[in-house]
Scaffold this motif. Structure first.
Motif, PDB file in Angstrom:
ATOM      1  N   GLU A  58      -4.741   8.688   5.469  1.00  0.00           N
ATOM      2  CA  GLU A  58      -5.457   8.657   6.597  1.00  0.00           C
ATOM      3  C   GLU A  58      -5.683   7.128   6.793  1.00  0.00           C
ATOM      4  O   GLU A  58      -6.033   6.702   8.226  1.00  0.00           O
ATOM      5  CB  GLU A  58      -6.673   9.379   6.712  1.00  0.00           C
ATOM      6  CG  GLU A  58      -7.558   9.325   5.560  1.00  0.00           C
ATOM      7  CD  GLU A  58      -8.772   9.921   5.297  1.00  0.00           C
ATOM      8  OE1 GLU A  58      -9.894   9.421   4.951  1.00  0.00           O
ATOM      9  OE2 GLU A  58      -8.964  11.195   6.115  1.00  0.00           O
ATOM     10  N   THR A  59      -5.768   6.481   5.733  1.00  0.00           N
ATOM     11  CA  THR A  59      -5.996   4.938   5.971  1.00  0.00           C
ATOM     12  C   THR A  59      -4.598   4.137   6.479  1.00  0.00           C
ATOM     13  O   THR A  59      -5.096   3.143   7.171  1.00  0.00           O
ATOM     14  CB  THR A  59      -6.328   4.291   4.535  1.00  0.00           C
ATOM     15  OG1 THR A  59      -4.941   4.164   3.811  1.00  0.00           O
ATOM     16  CG2 THR A  59      -7.489   4.768   3.823  1.00  0.00           C
TER      17      THR A  59
ATOM     18  N   ARG B  52       2.098  13.294   8.518  1.00  0.00           N
ATOM     19  CA  ARG B  52       3.031  13.715   7.447  1.00  0.00           C
ATOM     20  C   ARG B  52       2.562  14.990   6.772  1.00  0.00           C
ATOM     21  O   ARG B  52       1.439  15.034   6.535  1.00  0.00           O
ATOM     22  CB  ARG B  52       3.347  12.624   6.396  1.00  0.00           C
ATOM     23  CG  ARG B  52       4.641  11.908   6.694  1.00  0.00           C
ATOM     24  CD  ARG B  52       3.980  10.847   7.821  1.00  0.00           C
ATOM     25  NE  ARG B  52       4.856   9.587   7.744  1.00  0.00           N
ATOM     26  CZ  ARG B  52       4.859   8.673   8.729  1.00  0.00           C
ATOM     27  NH1 ARG B  52       4.211   8.841   9.884  1.00  0.00           N
ATOM     28  NH2 ARG B  52       5.719   7.893   8.959  1.00  0.00           N
ATOM     29  N   PRO B  53       3.406  16.023   6.245  1.00  0.00           N
ATOM     30  CA  PRO B  53       3.142  17.054   5.323  1.00  0.00           C
ATOM     31  C   PRO B  53       2.683  16.410   3.979  1.00  0.00           C
ATOM     32  O   PRO B  53       3.109  15.540   3.344  1.00  0.00           O
ATOM     33  CB  PRO B  53       4.266  17.776   5.165  1.00  0.00           C
ATOM     34  CG  PRO B  53       5.800  17.290   5.489  1.00  0.00           C
ATOM     35  CD  PRO B  53       4.993  16.063   6.439  1.00  0.00           C
TER      36      PRO B  53
ATOM     37  N   SER C 227       0.854  -1.063  -0.131  1.00  0.00           N
ATOM     38  CA  SER C 227       0.029  -0.250   0.130  1.00  0.00           C
ATOM     39  C   SER C 227       0.898   1.299  -0.005  1.00  0.00           C
ATOM     40  O   SER C 227       1.768   1.364   0.778  1.00  0.00           O
ATOM     41  CB  SER C 227      -0.950   0.110   1.301  1.00  0.00           C
ATOM     42  OG  SER C 227      -1.877  -1.202   1.235  1.00  0.00           O
ATOM     43  N   VAL C 228       0.759   2.080  -0.957  1.00  0.00           N
ATOM     44  CA  VAL C 228       1.563   3.356  -0.946  1.00  0.00           C
ATOM     45  C   VAL C 228       0.588   4.676  -1.246  1.00  0.00           C
ATOM     46  O   VAL C 228      -0.241   4.540  -1.967  1.00  0.00           O
ATOM     47  CB  VAL C 228       2.332   3.265  -2.457  1.00  0.00           C
ATOM     48  CG1 VAL C 228       3.270   4.335  -2.557  1.00  0.00           C
ATOM     49  CG2 VAL C 228       3.199   1.919  -2.312  1.00  0.00           C
TER      50      VAL C 228
END
Length: 304
Positions: A257-258, A265-266, A192-193
């Protein structure tokens, strides 16, 4: 020829600076890190074990070698670990910098300190050097606090902010997003990316060269050093898969958010590199060129 003390010499950037100085002969090197020396080449420079969490240890090493320049590459960089282990994070990322600044102020040494795009909130990237920091994570706060201290210190200082550094070490002991993606896809793992964070990844060799040029030229103030390609993390990982002809269907784009990570993180960082180009003649390699260099290096490691 200047004597340069490098902290964190066992890390990716530290090893690249060591290799660059050894291959070019442009400085006399004192490499320091916690634990034994992990650089494959042990000759041509001095290695000293040094614990950055111990003020007396730093002072003892510093006064024994009296460097002209200190390049501080050492940091606790795991953003989620920093969020939960705040005392250790502050000790290495902020307090150690204060100790180095005090010592450099006493002796006139030039302190070159590595910082991060995570001092910004990611709402207005890409950023110039004079942009106002607003960190979202404790890691970013620890680095911003170190910057603030340096700006008010009496030592000669340079802050080099950088972004998402990638590369390989001789012993392959350091991972980063490129090596993680390549290794996972080669093992046919689903990954997941995030597709809602944008960065300008930095080839470790380009960053090492910039650090050495700053040391040689005596450039001070804040400098932004990164790659020139702005892409989402998802796009970068797709490019990794493309380069090594790996299965892109294993890559799942997800929103930040997942992932339920401890630290925020920005969204979009990135740097405007005008000052580095003008004062250092800095011209980073493209991400594709960086992958090609990594490929060549990994092939040579396999042959050894």
């Amino acid at each position: 020829m200047k004597t340069i003390l490098v902290t964190g010499s066992n890390g990716l950037l530290g090893q690249k600076i060591t290799s660059l100085i050894l291959s070019s002969g442009r400085a006399s090197l004192i490499a320091t890190s916690k634990g034994q020396n992990r650089h494959p080449e042990k000759q041509g420079y001095t290695y000293i074990e040094m614990d950055l969490s111990n003020e007396n240890d730093i002072a003892g090493v510093f006064r024994s070698v009296n460097p002209d320049v200190v390049i501080n590459t050492a940091a606790l960089t795991n953003v989620d670990v920093c969020e939960t282990e705040r005392e250790q994070c502050r000790l290495i990322n902020t307090d150690a910098v204060k100790t180095l600044a005090l010592l450099c102020g006493e002796t006139g040494a030039h302190l070159i300190h590595l910082s991060t795009d995570f001092v910004f909130d990611g709402k207005e990237g890409p950023y110039r050097e004079d942009a106002q920091p607003n960190p979202l994570s404790f890691y970013g706060r620890s680095k911003a606090d170190a910057e603030d201290y340096l700006k008010s210190s009496s030592c000669r200082w340079t802050i080099i902010r950088t972004i998402l550094v990638y590369g390989i070490t001789g012993d392959m002991s350091r991972s980063n997003f490129v090596l993680w993606a390549k290794s996972s896809l080669e093992k046919n793992k689903n990954i997941s990316v995030v597709n809602d964070q944008w960065r300008m990844p930095t080839l470790a060799e380009d960053l090492a060269e910039a650090c050495l040029r700053v040391a040689e030229k005596g450039v001070t103030g804040i400098l932004h050093i990164s790659g020139g390609d702005m892409k989402s993390i998802h796009e970068l990982v797709l490019e990794v898969a493309d380069y090594w002809k790996l299965d892109k269907t294993l890559i799942e784009p997800v929103s930040s958010e997942t992932l339920n990570q401890s630290a925020v993180r920005p969204e979009r960082t990135g740097f405007i590199l005008d000052r580095a180009r003008q004062e250092l003649n800095y011209h980073p390699r493209s991400f594709r060129e960086g992958l090609k260099l990594l490929d060549l290096q990994m092939q040579s490691v396999k042959k050894m």
